[in-house]
Design a protein around this motif. Structure first.
Motif, mmCIF file in Angstrom:
data_model
loop_
_atom_site.group_PDB
_atom_site.id
_atom_site.type_symbol
_atom_site.label_atom_id
_atom_site.label_comp_id
_atom_site.label_asym_id
_atom_site.label_seq_id
_atom_site.Cartn_x
_atom_site.Cartn_y
_atom_site.Cartn_z
ATOM 1 N N GLN A 152 0.847 -1.263 -0.129
ATOM 2 C CA GLN A 152 -0.008 0.021 -0.040
ATOM 3 C C GLN A 152 0.701 1.318 -0.043
ATOM 4 O O GLN A 152 0.763 2.060 -0.736
ATOM 5 C CB GLN A 152 -0.929 -0.079 1.283
ATOM 6 N N GLN A 153 1.987 1.187 1.011
ATOM 7 C CA GLN A 153 2.766 2.425 0.859
ATOM 8 C C GLN A 153 3.521 2.693 -0.185
ATOM 9 O O GLN A 153 3.700 3.755 -0.937
ATOM 10 C CB GLN A 153 3.638 2.127 1.963
ATOM 11 N N LEU A 154 3.961 1.495 -0.994
ATOM 12 C CA LEU A 154 4.566 1.676 -2.379
ATOM 13 C C LEU A 154 3.590 2.242 -3.487
ATOM 14 O O LEU A 154 4.134 3.225 -4.007
ATOM 15 C CB LEU A 154 5.212 0.295 -2.580
ATOM 16 N N LEU A 155 2.623 1.833 -3.309
ATOM 17 C CA LEU A 155 1.628 2.485 -4.331
ATOM 18 C C LEU A 155 1.317 3.924 -3.954
ATOM 19 O O LEU A 155 1.135 4.732 -4.931
ATOM 20 C CB LEU A 155 0.377 1.651 -4.403
ATOM 21 N N GLU A 156 1.271 4.127 -2.625
ATOM 22 C CA GLU A 156 1.005 5.697 -2.327
ATOM 23 C C GLU A 156 2.358 6.295 -2.877
ATOM 24 O O GLU A 156 1.939 7.691 -3.239
ATOM 25 C CB GLU A 156 0.808 5.853 -0.828
ATOM 26 N N GLN A 157 3.310 6.052 -2.726
ATOM 27 C CA GLN A 157 4.644 6.718 -3.017
ATOM 28 C C GLN A 157 4.514 6.861 -4.552
ATOM 29 O O GLN A 157 5.203 8.073 -4.997
ATOM 30 C CB GLN A 157 5.765 5.885 -2.823
ATOM 31 N N VAL A 158 4.058 6.093 -5.500
ATOM 32 C CA VAL A 158 4.031 6.493 -6.747
ATOM 33 C C VAL A 158 2.467 7.147 -7.272
ATOM 34 O O VAL A 158 2.201 7.138 -8.388
ATOM 35 C CB VAL A 158 4.313 5.107 -7.633
ATOM 36 N N GLY A 159 2.066 7.522 -6.397
ATOM 37 C CA GLY A 159 0.675 8.238 -6.445
ATOM 38 C C GLY A 159 -0.398 7.520 -6.863
ATOM 39 O O GLY A 159 -1.652 8.066 -7.550
ATOM 40 N N LEU A 160 -0.637 6.571 -6.308
ATOM 41 C CA LEU A 160 -1.649 5.435 -6.721
ATOM 42 C C LEU A 160 -2.511 4.880 -5.585
ATOM 43 O O LEU A 160 -2.913 3.774 -5.462
ATOM 44 C CB LEU A 160 -1.206 4.222 -7.488
ATOM 45 N N GLY A 161 -2.600 5.682 -4.466
ATOM 46 C CA GLY A 161 -3.044 5.344 -3.290
ATOM 47 C C GLY A 161 -4.687 5.030 -3.642
ATOM 48 O O GLY A 161 -5.308 4.205 -2.825
ATOM 49 N N GLY A 162 -5.114 5.722 -4.398
ATOM 50 C CA GLY A 162 -6.501 5.780 -4.816
ATOM 51 C C GLY A 162 -6.823 4.832 -5.708
ATOM 52 O O GLY A 162 -7.940 4.254 -6.419
ATOM 53 N N ARG A 163 -5.886 3.873 -6.217
ATOM 54 C CA ARG A 163 -6.144 2.797 -7.270
ATOM 55 C C ARG A 163 -5.757 1.297 -6.781
ATOM 56 O O ARG A 163 -5.462 0.463 -7.813
ATOM 57 C CB ARG A 163 -5.164 3.189 -8.475
ATOM 58 N N LEU A 164 -5.754 1.034 -5.494
ATOM 59 C CA LEU A 164 -5.008 -0.358 -4.901
ATOM 60 C C LEU A 164 -5.835 -1.088 -5.496
ATOM 61 O O LEU A 164 -5.163 -2.363 -5.722
ATOM 62 C CB LEU A 164 -5.224 -0.155 -3.554
ATOM 63 N N ASN A 165 -7.292 -1.166 -5.613
ATOM 64 C CA ASN A 165 -7.953 -2.556 -5.876
ATOM 65 C C ASN A 165 -8.540 -2.433 -7.511
ATOM 66 O O ASN A 165 -9.162 -3.275 -7.797
ATOM 67 C CB ASN A 165 -9.280 -2.645 -4.907
ATOM 68 N N HIS A 166 -7.718 -1.433 -8.141
ATOM 69 C CA HIS A 166 -8.069 -1.609 -9.497
ATOM 70 C C HIS A 166 -7.321 -2.656 -10.200
ATOM 71 O O HIS A 166 -6.048 -3.016 -9.862
ATOM 72 C CB HIS A 166 -7.742 -0.322 -10.280
ATOM 73 N N TYR A 167 -7.935 -3.383 -11.206
ATOM 74 C CA TYR A 167 -7.030 -4.387 -12.202
ATOM 75 C C TYR A 167 -6.381 -3.742 -13.170
ATOM 76 O O TYR A 167 -6.600 -2.413 -13.443
ATOM 77 C CB TYR A 167 -8.113 -5.331 -12.751
ATOM 78 N N PRO A 168 -5.149 -4.243 -13.608
ATOM 79 C CA PRO A 168 -4.523 -3.513 -14.660
ATOM 80 C C PRO A 168 -5.217 -3.103 -15.763
ATOM 81 O O PRO A 168 -4.990 -1.770 -16.281
ATOM 82 C CB PRO A 168 -3.454 -4.666 -15.272
ATOM 83 N N ASN A 169 -6.365 -3.535 -16.248
ATOM 84 C CA ASN A 169 -7.258 -3.044 -17.620
ATOM 85 C C ASN A 169 -7.932 -2.077 -17.063
ATOM 86 O O ASN A 169 -8.725 -1.213 -17.946
ATOM 87 C CB ASN A 169 -7.963 -4.193 -18.167
ATOM 88 N N GLN A 170 -8.049 -1.694 -15.740
ATOM 89 C CA GLN A 170 -8.762 -0.349 -15.271
ATOM 90 C C GLN A 170 -7.965 0.586 -15.091
ATOM 91 O O GLN A 170 -8.310 1.626 -14.490
ATOM 92 C CB GLN A 170 -9.551 -0.895 -13.872
#
Ligand SMILES: Nc1ncnc2c1ncn2[C@@H]1O[C@H](COP(=O)(O)OP(=O)(O)OP(=O)(O)O)[C@@H](O)[C@H]1O
Length: 350
Positions: A152-170
């Motif tokens: 979660q922290q890593l995704l937040e670091q790259v600005g994707l804290g709001g996309r955690l549960n998105h699948y790649p095609n989303q």
């Protein structure tokens, strides 16, 4: 590191000739007279013809060169995805050679190296969070909660804290590449290897990805080695290696002031994007088409999904295979490396 994976080569203290100008203790990669010949049918295709250089900890190296000059081959050897036909590669002090076991190489990649490719190589049936968790699950040193928090922290670091549960095609292309970067960072690698990380992105997403990569280098001290056709990107790096016909044609340090200026400019541009519209959206097909003038067209490589993390030929296509896959990973099976079978050391053209 799990002791099962520790190769006896770790303890070998073979002496390699080191450039006396280079401080040995900070040398993170050593490449000595490396050759690589692929066997295509009955013929040998020589991709590298005696490449030598050292990489110091904390460097940001751009590798440039025309198509087919051996950039990707070299990057694959630096990442222990492939093995040299002849010559020496040492990564984080570990000697890599034709006889090195796949299991050991997979373990080295998992612990010390992060990979980012032009094609994003995310597992389509896993969410962004689950994709980033995967290398940590495979490494097996953290518990479930720690893994989830880190991802979660890593995704937040790259600005994707709001996309955690998105699948790649989303996710947009730029967002997918950011997930790939987060995944590459999952096990705190010392070295990040990038093959055309912005090759499939429009200018805005390309800028954002570059800023993330630069920050990883400057703020976290991660050693970066990036292959690109975009000559402008060398301005963000500390050193440029130009390849020609399988050899290093030129290897020079970049001007620090010039680098600082380009990074300042990039930071300003990104701020403008974010002022206009928070976050950076992927370009439309039309925009991407118009932006290709900046980057030479390149055929994406047909990488197998995530093969760089695991044993060669290992496939992981859906979530259901994951438990079985992890079990297999933890079972010491020695698979033969196809590269060893196709190489003919006597056929190297000098
Ligand atoms: N698996 C392979 N089998 C046979 N030949 C290969 C293989 N991979 C690469 N080659 C050949 O090795 C040479 C170097 O390829 P490589 O992909 O390293 O070049 P590159 O500089 O990365 O090119 P590009 O910029 O187009 O990606 C080329 O002649 C290529 O055709």
């Amino acid at each position: 590191m799990n002791n099962d994976f520790v190769d006896k080569e770790i303890y070998e203290k073979e002496v390699i000739q080191i450039d006396p100008l280079i401080q040995q203790d900070k040398c993170i990669i050593e490449v000595r007279n490396v050759h690589k010949t692929y066997l295509l049918g009955l013929e040998g295709v020589t991709a590298l013809r005696g490449v030598s250089f050292n990489v110091q900890e904390g460097e940001f190296i751009t590798i440039l060169g025309t198509s087919g000059c051996g950039k990707t081959t070299l990057l694959n050897l630096l990442g222990s995805i492939d093995l040299p036909t002849k010559g020496d590669v040492r990564i984080c002090g570990q000697r890599i050679r034709a006889s090195t076991e796949d299991k050991f190489l997979a373990s080295l990649r998992l612990s010390s190296l992060g990979f980012v490719f032009q094609t994003f190589n995310l597992i389509s049936s896993l969410t962004a969070l689950e994709n980033v968790e995967l290398p940590m699950i495979l490494k097996g040193t953290l518990n479930k909660d720690q893994i989830r928090n880190n991802a979660q922290q890593l995704l937040e670091q790259v600005g994707l804290g709001g996309r955690l549960n998105h699948y790649p095609n989303q996710l947009s292309g730029g967002e997918q590449q950011r997930v790939t970067i987060a995944r590459a960072l999952a096990n705190n690698p010392s070295i990040l290897l990038l093959d055309e990380p912005t090759g499939d992105l429009d200018t805005k997403n390309s800028d954002l990805i570059m800023k993330i990569i630069i920050d990883l280098n400057i703020e976290k001290g991660i050693t970066i080695i990036m292959v690109t056709h975009d000559t402008n990107l060398k301005n963000y790096s500390t050193r440029t290696i130009r390849m020609l016909d399988g050899k290093v044609a030129n290897d020079e340090k970049n001007n620090e002031d010039n680098r600082a200026k380009h990074i300042d400019d990039l930071t300003r541009v990104i701020k403008q994007y974010q002022d206009i519209n928070f976050g950076v959206r992927a370009g439309t097909v039309e925009e991407n088409r118009q932006n290709t003038s900046k980057t030479e067209k390149r055929q994406p490589k047909n990488y197998k999904v995530l093969n760089h993390l695991y044993h060669p030929n290992q496939q992981l296509d859906n979530k259901q295979q994951l438990p079985q896959f992890i079990q297999q990973y933890n079972t010491p099976i020695q698979k033969s490396n196809p590269n060893l079978q196709i190489q003919n050391k006597d056929s190297i053209q000098e």
